[in-house]
Design an enzyme around this catalytic site. Structure first.
Site, PDB file in Angstrom:
ATOM      1  N   CYS A   8       3.281 -18.358  27.658  1.00  0.00           N
ATOM      2  CA  CYS A   8       4.444 -18.789  27.520  1.00  0.00           C
ATOM      3  C   CYS A   8       4.318 -19.474  25.956  1.00  0.00           C
ATOM      4  O   CYS A   8       3.534 -19.860  25.584  1.00  0.00           O
ATOM      5  CB  CYS A   8       4.915 -19.671  28.597  1.00  0.00           C
ATOM      6  SG  CYS A   8       4.117 -21.345  28.724  1.00  0.00           S
ATOM      7  N   CYS A  44       2.302 -22.621  26.069  1.00  0.00           N
ATOM      8  CA  CYS A  44       0.709 -22.398  26.012  1.00  0.00           C
ATOM      9  C   CYS A  44       0.681 -22.176  24.419  1.00  0.00           C
ATOM     10  O   CYS A  44      -0.073 -22.849  23.871  1.00  0.00           O
ATOM     11  CB  CYS A  44       0.551 -21.153  26.725  1.00  0.00           C
ATOM     12  SG  CYS A  44       0.587 -21.243  28.513  1.00  0.00           S
ATOM     13  N   ASP A  90      17.850  -8.123  -7.921  1.00  0.00           N
ATOM     14  CA  ASP A  90      17.250  -7.575  -8.931  1.00  0.00           C
ATOM     15  C   ASP A  90      17.744  -6.141  -9.281  1.00  0.00           C
ATOM     16  O   ASP A  90      18.055  -5.485  -8.175  1.00  0.00           O
ATOM     17  CB  ASP A  90      15.629  -7.729  -8.809  1.00  0.00           C
ATOM     18  CG  ASP A  90      15.142  -7.077  -9.986  1.00  0.00           C
ATOM     19  OD1 ASP A  90      15.550  -7.484 -11.178  1.00  0.00           O
ATOM     20  OD2 ASP A  90      14.200  -6.455  -9.900  1.00  0.00           O
ATOM     21  N   ASP A 130      11.620  -7.320  -6.553  1.00  0.00           N
ATOM     22  CA  ASP A 130      10.435  -6.606  -6.436  1.00  0.00           C
ATOM     23  C   ASP A 130       9.165  -6.982  -7.435  1.00  0.00           C
ATOM     24  O   ASP A 130       8.075  -6.699  -7.083  1.00  0.00           O
ATOM     25  CB  ASP A 130      10.593  -4.872  -6.597  1.00  0.00           C
ATOM     26  CG  ASP A 130      10.727  -4.784  -8.136  1.00  0.00           C
ATOM     27  OD1 ASP A 130      10.224  -3.770  -8.414  1.00  0.00           O
ATOM     28  OD2 ASP A 130      11.619  -5.292  -8.759  1.00  0.00           O
ATOM     29  N   ASP A 171      10.346 -11.878 -10.325  1.00  0.00           N
ATOM     30  CA  ASP A 171      11.473 -12.212  -9.481  1.00  0.00           C
ATOM     31  C   ASP A 171      10.726 -13.341  -8.224  1.00  0.00           C
ATOM     32  O   ASP A 171      11.495 -13.992  -7.484  1.00  0.00           O
ATOM     33  CB  ASP A 171      11.685 -10.868  -8.579  1.00  0.00           C
ATOM     34  CG  ASP A 171      12.518 -10.193  -9.537  1.00  0.00           C
ATOM     35  OD1 ASP A 171      13.294 -10.247 -10.300  1.00  0.00           O
ATOM     36  OD2 ASP A 171      12.309  -8.853  -9.184  1.00  0.00           O
TER      37      ASP A 171
END
Length: 711
Positions: free
Chosen positions: A24, A27, A431, A608, A612
């Site tokens: 869970c 945990c 971009d 990319d 950037d």
């Protein structure tokens, strides 16, 4: 265990373990918090779907043994992570839960039948028959709780043994107390027992645990399938020319590898010998193979198809493309968002708060009426009805379903809080080159140029990797040029039969500059007039549709590019993006991102290139294509597989749905507890009704989360 520690390129150490006994969000939080406290640990990430724990640390003080010892102290087992082992463990857990659930369901059905007989018999049933039915119920319920409740009892015992608590402690306490009180009632021949409540509670809890494990197993399939692609050996060429077969995990950068036809590429590398077709679908999404020769870069997970290749490794297996993608898939299920932090804090506070309320209920009823039996019943009802399963599932269930759906649509999400940030997005900033466009230029005015000029320009272009030169690589030329030289920022020069030849910018070729949206280059042969070549960067096939879908989501779109204003304007016009700016620097991009922040537009940046990266890091959320630079991918929150922009509006839409489901789930969980706790404290519900109410709340938030997958 030290043999499984990986030395990273940046000087860090990394250990991958499969954790046993975690089931869970509580945990996971306890494991990450506990391991994170060890000296030198820089990052710890636990994935519930694959049960994989990745720990990264610096320095040589910490050892693998320290990490496994800490896990043991926290109440969890561990072993070196292997995909097949993880798969087997998850499937074994599912089978164990299924058997336990089947036994509990069968027992609940029979005990309920006996209870109905007792309820309907009333005064017409003799005391001896009444007592006999209770004893039969005990004979069914007690072994069932002992067998089917092992999942909860073992987890609670491990926690208590290590002076820890978890959500299974009050669950186990409620089951044990309900059985103990019912057995006491049976021995005393009292009219009411709650074996039916204990068995029904256990059955419903197991249903929830089974569904959660099933959901995690299904979602983890994607990460396991990707990780399975890394289970491969490689042929390493030694310095003396001999070869050896080694596991991919033992390959180091600069190793020389022999990749026969039909073998998967084990690590990222550069071809140093051979030419072959390669299946690159896992990287680009393209179904057609691509041809690679000397100097070509291949990524792990791709498959060599037609001829042997000699490869120089540029990364270890754990640092290669496929490993990175696997980590991204797993990270998509992890979450440290605002809502998860709220749920984690609530789950940590749950045990002491609920135990305090149950104890106060017991003491209060004793003080009010002095009836030990009634006080115990109401305290048990409090323990049962306040089980935090609904709260614990509220956020993780949504994020698991959302991450799985995003993966099916080719979107890899790097963190749970990225969903939260994507949902807040009000503007998208693109971009241009390499993002909205392919970055691959085509010659526009081919029909206007003489064939001999095409051949001459192509012969020069073959000596350059400039984007405009690459646009001519597909044109054949049998001309032989000599003394070819590339001058950065200007162009190429050479000689054709003692005639000087230039190909490049207008200034370089003494041509007259032409203003316009197209990119241009000029060819000048000796004293002849320069010949104009015009090129255009092609828009991605799905760029137009992606832009339209984003506009339909009421998002403000902008285009920023370092390219010339005329080129940017034309691309923006073609796509229908009204806001655009050209000739911007990386700093200007980042400044505009900050401006959008100040205007509360919560900008999403899509880029990319290395230039950037600052804007990607500064944005509220960020996205990159699979083919983007490593730095851009690292700075991004989501990765669009196959270089398809169509995944972007899908990601935002799913993020918005997930946000709504999370808020609904948390609201349902809070309202349930606000209503249920007073009812239990003041004695309006018995343990059976409490069990039904608790399980109903858990089922409700799970079903609400699954609405995402059906939408």
């Amino acid at each position: 265990m030290s043999d499984y520690v990986t030395r990273k390129q940046d000087g860090y150490y990394q250990l991958e373990l499969i954790v046993q006994g975690a089931h869970c969000g509580g945990c996971r939080s306890r494991i990450e918090r506990g391991i994170g406290e060890l000296v030198g640990v820089s990052q710890v990430r636990m994935n519930l779907s694959t049960l994989r724990l990745v720990t990264t640390w610096t320095g040589e003080v910490l050892t693998a043994g320290d990490i496994t010892t800490k896990l043991s102290q926290l109440g969890f087992g561990s072993a070196p992570y292997q995909v097949l082992t993880a798969q087997t463990q998850s499937e074994a857990e599912l089978k164990t839960l299924l058997r336990a659930m089947a036994v509990a369901g069968f027992a609940a059905m029979n005990v309920m039948l006996l209870s109905i007989a007792v309820w309907s018999g009333g005064s017409e049933m003799s005391a001896s028959t009444h007592s006999l039915l209770h004893w039969v119920s005990a004979l069914i319920a007690l072994p069932t709780v002992a067998y089917s409740g092992r999942t909860f009892f073992s987890s609670a015992w491990q926690a208590l043994k290590n002076r820890q608590t978890n959500m299974d402690v009050p669950i186990s306490l409620a089951l044990i107390l309900a059985c103990a009180l019912s057995l006491y009632e049976t021995i005393q021949s009292n009219p009411e027992t709650y074996f039916d409540a204990a068995v029904m509670l256990l059955f419903l809890l197991l249903i929830g645990r089974f569904l959660d494990a099933k959901l995690r197993l299904r979602t983890g399939d994607a990460a396991r399938r990707l990780a399975a692609l890394q289970i491969t050996s490689a042929t390493r060429i030694l310095k003396n020319g001999s070869i050896e077969t080694v596991p991919a995990s033992s390959i180091h950068p600069d190793d020389t590898l022999l990749i026969p036809a039909g073998q998967r590429i084990p690590v990222d590398g550069i071809i140093i010998k051979g030419v072959s077709d390669v299946d690159v679908q896992i990287v680009t999404g393209e179904t057609s193979p691509k041809s690679f020769g000397v100097g070509g870069r291949l990524y792990s997970g791709t498959t060599n198809l037609t001829a042997p290749l000699t490869l120089k490794a540029v990364a270890a297996s754990s640092d290669s493309f496929l490993s990175e993608i696997t980590m991204l898939v797993e990270a998509g299920e992890q979450s440290k968002s605002k809502f998860v932090r709220i749920a984690d804090r609530a789950a940590r506070a749950y045990v002491p708060v609920v135990h305090t309320i149950a104890l106060a209920t017991f003491i209060g009823w004793l003080w009010a009426g002095g009836d030990l039996r009634v006080a115990a019943l109401n305290a048990i009802a409090v323990l049962i009805i306040t089980c935090p399963c609904a709260l614990g599932l509220a956020v993780p269930a949504v994020q698991i379903v959302a991450a799985g759906k995003l993966f099916k649509h080719g979107v890899l999400i790097k963190s749970g809080n990225a969903l939260e940030r994507l949902a807040k997005t009000k503007s998208v900033i693109f971009d241009k080159t390499g993002t909205l466009t392919t970055g691959q230029f085509t010659l526009l005015n081919f029909d206007e140029i003489q064939p001999q000029a095409i051949k001459t320009a192509a012969a020069l272009a073959h000596h350059s990797n400039h984007p405009l030169a690459r646009a001519l690589h597909g044109y054949k030329s049998d001309l032989i040029l000599t003394d070819v030289e590339e001058k950065p920022g200007l162009g190429l020069s050479g000689f054709l039969k003692d005639k000087p030849v230039l190909f490049g910018s207008a200034d370089f070729t003494t041509a007259t500059y032409v203003d316009g949206a197209a990119s241009t280059a000029w060819l000048k042969i000796a004293d002849d007039d320069p010949i104009l070549f015009t090129f255009a960067d092609q828009l991605r096939e799905d760029a137009q549709q992606a832009v339209e879908d984003l506009i339909a989501l009421s998002l403000r779109l902008e285009m920023l590019s370092g390219d010339r204003n005329e080129v940017v304007k034309q691309a923006a016009s073609d796509l229908g993006i009204s806001q655009w700016r050209g000739e911007v620097t990386p700093r200007q991009k980042m400044n505009l991102i900050h401006q959008r922040w100040a205007e509360n537009y919560y900008p999403l940046m899509v880029g990319d290139g290395i230039n950037d990266a600052p804007a990607l890091a500064a944005a509220n959320a960020s996205a990159s294509l699979t083919g983007a630079s490593d730095i851009s991918r690292s700075a991004s929150d989501i990765i669009l597989q196959g270089d398809r922009l169509s995944g972007l509006p899908i990601a935002i839409n799913i993020a918005r749905q997930a946000q709504s489901r999370v808020i609904e789930n948390l609201t349902l969980a809070v309202l349930y507890n606000l209503l249920a706790i007073p009812l239990a404290v003041f004695g309006f519900v018995n343990p059976l009704i409490a069990a039904l109410a608790m399980s109903g709340s858990s089922l409700l938030v799970t079903l609400n989360a699954l609405r995402i997958s059906r939408s």
